[in-house]
Each structure stands twice: as structure tokens, then as C-alpha cells.
Design an enzyme around this catalytic site. Sequence first.
Site, PDB file in Angstrom:
ATOM      1  N   PRO A   9       0.785  -1.225   0.000  1.00 44.66           N
ATOM      2  CA  PRO A   9       0.000   0.000   0.000  1.00 44.66           C
ATOM      3  C   PRO A   9       0.821   1.281   0.000  1.00 44.66           C
ATOM      4  CG  PRO A   9      -0.908  -1.553   1.564  1.00 44.66           C
ATOM      5  CD  PRO A   9       0.358  -2.163   1.050  1.00 44.66           C
ATOM      6  N   ASN A  10       0.340   2.230  -0.777  1.00 44.87           N
ATOM      7  CA  ASN A  10       0.879   3.602  -0.874  1.00 44.87           C
ATOM      8  C   ASN A  10       2.194   3.720  -1.636  1.00 44.87           C
ATOM      9  OD1 ASN A  10      -1.250   4.915   0.633  1.00 44.87           O
ATOM     10  ND2 ASN A  10      -0.430   3.859   2.421  1.00 44.87           N
ATOM     11  N   ARG A  17       5.406  11.023  -2.439  1.00 46.62           N
ATOM     12  CA  ARG A  17       5.105  10.830  -1.028  1.00 46.62           C
ATOM     13  C   ARG A  17       6.367  11.014  -0.171  1.00 46.62           C
ATOM     14  NH1 ARG A  17       4.726   4.740   1.281  1.00 46.62           N
ATOM     15  NH2 ARG A  17       3.781   5.274   3.266  1.00 46.62           N
ATOM     16  N   TYR A  22      11.394   8.605   1.632  1.00 51.90           N
ATOM     17  CA  TYR A  22      11.289   7.503   0.672  1.00 51.90           C
ATOM     18  C   TYR A  22      12.036   7.746  -0.646  1.00 51.90           C
ATOM     19  CZ  TYR A  22       7.715   5.914   3.924  1.00 51.90           C
ATOM     20  OH  TYR A  22       7.051   5.501   5.052  1.00 51.90           O
ATOM     21  N   ASN A  73       8.215  -5.245  -0.539  1.00 50.73           N
ATOM     22  CA  ASN A  73       8.099  -4.135   0.400  1.00 50.73           C
ATOM     23  C   ASN A  73       6.625  -4.084   0.786  1.00 50.73           C
ATOM     24  OD1 ASN A  73       7.830  -1.801   1.815  1.00 50.73           O
ATOM     25  ND2 ASN A  73       9.065  -0.544   0.422  1.00 50.73           N
ATOM     26  N   ALA A  76       2.933  -0.445   5.032  1.00 49.61           N
ATOM     27  CA  ALA A  76       2.489  -0.508   6.432  1.00 49.61           C
ATOM     28  C   ALA A  76       1.970  -1.894   6.823  1.00 49.61           C
ATOM     29  CB  ALA A  76       1.422   0.554   6.686  1.00 49.61           C
ATOM     30  N   GLU A  97      12.474  -9.184   2.467  1.00 50.64           N
ATOM     31  CA  GLU A  97      11.681  -7.999   2.820  1.00 50.64           C
ATOM     32  C   GLU A  97      12.542  -6.752   2.602  1.00 50.64           C
ATOM     33  OE1 GLU A  97      10.533  -8.321   6.920  1.00 50.64           O
ATOM     34  OE2 GLU A  97       9.887  -6.236   7.041  1.00 50.64           O
ATOM     35  N   HIS A  99      12.665  -2.395   2.820  1.00 50.65           N
ATOM     36  CA  HIS A  99      12.104  -1.091   3.204  1.00 50.65           C
ATOM     37  C   HIS A  99      13.034  -0.001   2.711  1.00 50.65           C
ATOM     38  CE1 HIS A  99       9.091  -3.028   5.560  1.00 50.65           C
ATOM     39  NE2 HIS A  99      10.034  -3.796   6.074  1.00 50.65           N
ATOM     40  N   ARG A 106      12.554   4.947  13.208  1.00 52.94           N
ATOM     41  CA  ARG A 106      11.327   5.727  13.052  1.00 52.94           C
ATOM     42  C   ARG A 106      10.366   5.470  14.225  1.00 52.94           C
ATOM     43  NH1 ARG A 106       9.055   5.212   7.202  1.00 52.94           N
ATOM     44  NH2 ARG A 106       7.978   7.089   7.908  1.00 52.94           N
ATOM     45  N   ARG A 110       6.540   1.277  13.717  1.00 57.05           N
ATOM     46  CA  ARG A 110       7.203   0.774  12.506  1.00 57.05           C
ATOM     47  C   ARG A 110       8.343  -0.186  12.830  1.00 57.05           C
ATOM     48  NH1 ARG A 110       5.111   4.033   8.371  1.00 57.05           N
ATOM     49  NH2 ARG A 110       4.661   6.113   9.112  1.00 57.05           N
TER      50      ARG A 110
HETATM   51  C1  DQA Z   1       8.072   1.299   4.244  1.00 59.96           C
HETATM   52  C2  DQA Z   1       8.012   1.566   5.757  1.00 59.96           C
HETATM   53  C3  DQA Z   1       6.586   1.397   6.284  1.00 59.96           C
HETATM   54  O1  DQA Z   1       6.556   1.650   7.677  1.00 59.96           O
HETATM   55  C4  DQA Z   1       5.658   2.367   5.601  1.00 59.96           C
HETATM   56  O2  DQA Z   1       4.327   2.173   6.046  1.00 59.96           O
HETATM   57  C5  DQA Z   1       5.735   2.278   4.108  1.00 59.96           C
HETATM   58  C6  DQA Z   1       7.054   2.161   3.491  1.00 59.96           C
HETATM   59  C7  DQA Z   1       9.451   1.622   3.642  1.00 59.96           C
HETATM   60  O3  DQA Z   1       9.682   1.252   2.508  1.00 59.96           O
HETATM   61  O4  DQA Z   1      10.283   2.257   4.311  1.00 59.96           O
HETATM   62  O5  DQA Z   1       4.736   2.379   3.413  1.00 59.96           O
HETATM   63  O6  DQA Z   1       7.794  -0.060   4.003  1.00 59.96           O
END
Ligand code: DQA
Length: 147
Positions: A9-10, A17, A22, A73, A76, A97, A99, A106, A110
Site C-alpha cells: 500500500p501507498n 510521497r 522515501y 516491500n 504498512a 523484505e 524497506h 522511526r 514501525r
Molecule cells: C516502508 C516503511 C513502512 O513503515 C511504511 O508504512 C511504508 C514504506 C518503507 O519502505 O520504508 O509504506 O515499508
Amino acid sequence: MKILVIHGPNLNLLGKRNRQVYGDKTLEEVNRLLQEVAADLDIEVVTFQSNSEGALIDFIQEESPAADGIVINPGALTHYGLSLRDALADSNLPVVEVHLSNIYSREEFRQESVIAPIARGQVCGLGWRGYVVALRTLVAELKGSSP
Ligand code: DQA
């Protein structure tokens, strides 16, 4: 060899963003770079992004039988996505995984990943380069070669 690269997501908003956290690259640019790495490694990379946990799970269930590994990735969902975690575990594929940000520097929420215990490993805090590290290392391990 086929590797699934999954964005949660996102992450469709990368480049717009919270760029300080990021980075500047869009998801399209990251995926394009990964296709270049795939060509260099002579493997197939299939990329997928969704804002919905169910769609991510459907993709994993449909694609994992014909794949060799997963780079993900989870956004959240990292912190609470137990259905996603189960789907990844049920795929029986090695999962790395990724990030973009250093989740351990953070907010407290998280700093826990429900995905990490079922992952082969985690790359975090290295921005878009983390995806490249994850992909190259996963493929090297699967091929039994050095990166
Ligand atoms: C993330 C870290 C997560 O906490 C966050 O919700 C994201 C991006 C990262 O790539 O740093 O959407 O996965």
C-alpha cells in the site's frame, strides 16, 4: 528463474510521497531499474503493486507456484499484515523484505515487522538500492553463485 517483486500500500505514490524519507524515484523508475537488473542477471522479474492486502494475497497465490522467490516491500502491512504473512509463508518461496527507510529509526509502531520472522532476510534504510541488493542477493543464493 522468475522472481516476484511486490510493493504494498501507498508505494504507488513513490516520488511524490514524503520524499525525504522515501526518495525521489517513482515506482515506475524503480521497477524499470529492476528490469535492467533482471536483464543483466538473465532472469524474469514480475512486478506488482496494490493498495489492498487481498489483491496482494491473490497475486502471491496465483503467481508463486511458477516463481522461485519473492522480494517484497509490504508498506504498512509490514507491521500488522498477518494474512499477507501467511500467504508469503504458504508460498514456500524464499522471501526478502525490503524497506526504503530505516524502520528501526522511526516511530515505535514501525519497528516491528510481522513479516521478518518468515523472511529469508530484510534490507532496510538503503532507499531504492535496497531492492537491487535484495534481488541480486536472492538470485545469487538461488543460483548458488556469488552476487
Ligand atoms: C516502508 C516503511 C513502512 O513503515 C511504511 O508504512 C511504508 C514504506 C518503507 O519502505 O520504508 O509504506 O515499508
